[in-house]
Design an enzyme around this catalytic site. Structure first.
Site, PDB file in Angstrom:
ATOM      1  N   HIS A 481       0.835  -1.200   0.000  1.00 17.45           N
ATOM      2  CA  HIS A 481       0.000   0.000   0.000  1.00 17.45           C
ATOM      3  C   HIS A 481       0.870   1.251   0.000  1.00 17.45           C
ATOM      4  CE1 HIS A 481      -3.593   2.437   1.210  1.00 17.45           C
ATOM      5  NE2 HIS A 481      -2.649   3.196   1.769  1.00 17.45           N
ATOM      6  N   GLU A 482       1.843   1.283   0.896  1.00 18.77           N
ATOM      7  CA  GLU A 482       2.703   2.465   0.986  1.00 18.77           C
ATOM      8  C   GLU A 482       3.550   2.637  -0.266  1.00 18.77           C
ATOM      9  OE1 GLU A 482       2.158   4.628   3.108  1.00 18.77           O
ATOM     10  OE2 GLU A 482       0.894   3.431   4.428  1.00 18.77           O
ATOM     11  N   HIS A 485       1.676   4.578  -2.814  1.00 17.52           N
ATOM     12  CA  HIS A 485       1.850   6.027  -2.629  1.00 17.52           C
ATOM     13  C   HIS A 485       3.199   6.488  -3.178  1.00 17.52           C
ATOM     14  CE1 HIS A 485      -1.757   6.771  -0.403  1.00 17.52           C
ATOM     15  NE2 HIS A 485      -1.408   6.089   0.666  1.00 17.52           N
ATOM     16  N   GLU A 510      -6.022   7.925  -2.272  1.00 16.91           N
ATOM     17  CA  GLU A 510      -5.709   6.550  -1.900  1.00 16.91           C
ATOM     18  C   GLU A 510      -5.844   5.556  -3.048  1.00 16.91           C
ATOM     19  OE1 GLU A 510      -4.550   5.418   0.985  1.00 16.91           O
ATOM     20  OE2 GLU A 510      -4.572   7.361   1.980  1.00 16.91           O
TER      21      GLU A 510
END
Length: 640
Positions: A481-482, A485, A510
């Site tokens: 997930h990170e 980003h 997101e």
């Protein structure tokens, strides 16, 4: 979920006079300061970079006041934004990660001072008039420049530029107060994570003992000898709490851990009250019914009525399936304990759902962690980026003074033809005093400086993984997930830093990270790096299939939880009253209405939910959609 650290309130290369606060050379090892900024060789350097940012921004304000062409106005405004944001973002990262208290204190001072300077920028009519000129200029042909002009105009107007001086000053004061509240909220979490002491030490499973600290106390056995009883201290920070609630069979240990972790820091009750009040007052001054109306005005959702009705209807739709899942857990607990009238408590969920998943799919969770060492996961991400984009993450030596901790790694994203595209610091290990969750921090955004030069983005990923460097799969999911980003920031190629990377509408922020999570569950990806730490065997496909099946078991309850988070956010910022609201009562009522769980007296979960800071009134909606349309449950709800 992870938290996105956003830009400062004013989202403002420019001329040949352009200056760099941060000069991050890719492979040079000369002594430097934090993040490659020479001035940050010592804590007092934060004063210098604020001075430099203000000096340069004032020069640009003077240039803009001469009313140059629209394109030059936009370029200069973006350089102001770039200059100020580098100070704001570097101070934010330092405050949340640096182990030296003097650095943290100076970063906080810098943050407060630069936010006060934003009062001057936000209320500067000359800048607003220049932006209006650019926004109305039909000769401005660059589409991105047009969007920057429009966004800047909206930002100025949301900041109250059109108000009388008294109201304008009040809005600026409130924005400074909001910045201080956000800083204090996180500071309180770091200073007061809470703890519980457990005796005897045998009550803590051996697989968790690396996460806890040995303690002892005098025994009351009545012996004339001073016998010390051994125990363990559980510091109730998120990753440790998660592990304890999943793996501890002792009901009382789970209960103590749950209650303490949801009861600290108590000081944040007042901080949250002040934050809500300040945001509500801003919305009233600006002519909106509530802060929700104010915040959603510039987002894609537009109307809080649309958001609320969607969430409430979705809650009704998911209720029966979630109740069915809840009862199945309750029945499992009763069978497991041999008692027919046991209630299911909030501290039971993680433990019994893990047991049920393990039983249904013959899953050995300790075996799963054997395939996911942190170093291999990072290598897997490198392979994936190379396969998807034809680019490589290359380890870069860190110059003396550049890092804030020995654990920090640095990588460059390298394109075979274009060279380095940006830089990423990885601060992934848990330690005392560090930001307790997982987050993507910007340090510098990308932007076009000239026809031949591009300012490369620099970011940091901050996580809190166990120092054993063996990850459970939820940690792998978080890491992916990170990285979503990170790639959003590093692959972005905008002319203006105003739109660089994650600087998008909140309700889209997101999307890349949520999409990237799916690769953490795809066997085609996992088999490229998930190898047993001792045998080197590739993770079996059957095991991954079982993991995917287990993931879907309580999808309705997970969705219900995300709906609850979103409704808490919408309700706290949607209350149309100037007097303080009882945030704990709001959370308790919403939990009763929209989940199957009871509120535990004395707890106040909202004092550690920092999405309320950065995504105020716009949080969690994407996570609701992610779980609705991205998981198997969507196939059974028929909700459109």
């Amino acid at each position: 979920m992870a938290v996105l650290i956003r830009r400062a309130y004013l989202s403002l290369i420019s001329t040949s006079q352009n200056r760099q606060i941060f000069s991050l050379a890719a492979h040079q090892l000369e002594e430097t300061g934090l993040y490659g900024c020479n001035h940050l060789r010592n804590p007092k350097g934060f004063q210098r970079i604020v001075d430099d940012a203000i000096e340069r921004s004032n020069e640009l304000v003077g240039y803009i006041s001469s009313m140059p062409s629209s394109s030059e106005i936009i370029n200069a405004m973006d350089e102001i934004s770039n200059t100020v944001c580098q100070v704001v973002d570097s101070a934010e990262l330092c405050r949340n990660t640096h182990p030296d208290r003097e650095f943290v204190d100076e970063a906080l001072k810098a943050s407060i001072r630069i936010n006060e300077y934003l009062h001057y920028l936000n209320t500067n009519l000359t800048l607003y008039d220049a932006v209006l000129k650019a926004d109305k200029d039909n000769t401005l042909t660059n589409e991105e420049a047009k969007r920057v002009a429009r966004d800047l105009r909206i930002d100025f107007e949301k900041g109250g530029i059109h108000l009388c001086e008294e109201k304008k000053d009040r809005v600026s004061q409130l924005n400074v107060e909001i910045a201080k509240c956000c800083a204090q909220y996180n500071e309180n979490i770091a200073k007061d994570p809470g703890h519980v002491d457990i005796y005897p030490s045998s009550r803590i499973p051996k697989n968790l003992q690396h996460l806890v600290k040995p303690v002892n106390r005098s025994s009351s056995s009545g012996s004339r000898f001073n016998i010390r009883e051994k125990g363990f201290r559980i510091v109730t920070e998120p990753s440790t709490v998660s592990a304890v609630l999943q793996w501890t069979s002792d009901d009382e240990v789970r209960k103590m851990t749950y209650i303490k972790s949801n009861s600290v820091p108590r000081a944040n009750l007042a901080v949250l009250d002040n934050l809500i009040a300040a945001r509500h007052e801003i919305s009233e001054i600006m002519g909106y019914r509530s802060y929700v109306d104010y915040a959603l005005h510039s987002n894609m959702a537009l109307s809080p009525d649309v958001v609320s009705s969607f969430l409430v209807e979705l809650s009704k739709t998911v209720r029966s399936k979630a109740a069915e899942e809840f009862e199945s857990i309750c029945d499992f607990k009763r069978r497991k304990n041999g008692q027919q009238h046991l209630a299911l408590e909030p501290w039971d969920e993680a433990y019994f759902t893990r047991l049920m998943k393990s039983s249904a799919y013959n899953l050995d969770y300790s075996a799963i962690t054997s395939y996911f060492s942190l170093s291999q996961c990072i290598e897997g991400l490198k392979v994936m980026v190379d396969s998807m984009f034809g680019m490589k993450f290359v380890n870069v030596p860190i110059a003396p003074g550049e890092s804030w901790h020995p654990d920090v790694l640095k990588m460059a994203l390298h394109h075979p033809n274009e060279g380095d595209l940006g830089y990423i610091y990885l601060d992934l290990n848990s330690r005392v005093g560090k930001y307790p969750g997982c987050a993507h921090f910007a340090i510098r955004g990308g932007r076009r400086v000239s026809k031949t030069e591009y300012q490369l983005p620099v970011i940091a990923l901050v996580c809190n993984f166990s120092k054993s460097h063996r990850l459970n799969h939820s940690d792998v999911d978080t890491l992916f997930h990170e990285f979503g980003h990170a790639l959003h920031s590093l692959l972005s190629r905008t002319d203006y830093q105003h739109f660089s990377g994650t600087r998008v509408a909140f309700d889209m922020a997101e999307t890349p990270s949520n999409l990237f999570e799916y690769y953490a569950w795809d066997y085609r990806v996992l088999k490229t790096f998930a190898r047993h730490y001792s045998t080197g065997d590739i993770i079996p496909e059957k095991l991954v299939e079982s993991m995917r099946g287990a993931k879907k078991m309580f999808a309705a309850m997970e969705l219900q939880q995300q709906i609850f988070y979103a409704l808490v956010d919408q309700t706290l910022y949607g209350s149309q009253t100037s007097s303080p609201i009882d945030t704990t009562s709001v959370v308790e009522d919403l939990r009763k209405q929209h989940t199957n769980w009871t509120h535990v007296e004395g707890t106040h979960w909202q004092t550690r939910f920092n999405h309320l800071l950065y995504y105020g009134a716009a949080t969690c909606m994407q996570n609701v959609l992610h779980r609705l349309f991205g998981k198997e449950y969507a196939k059974t709800t028929h909700y459109h």
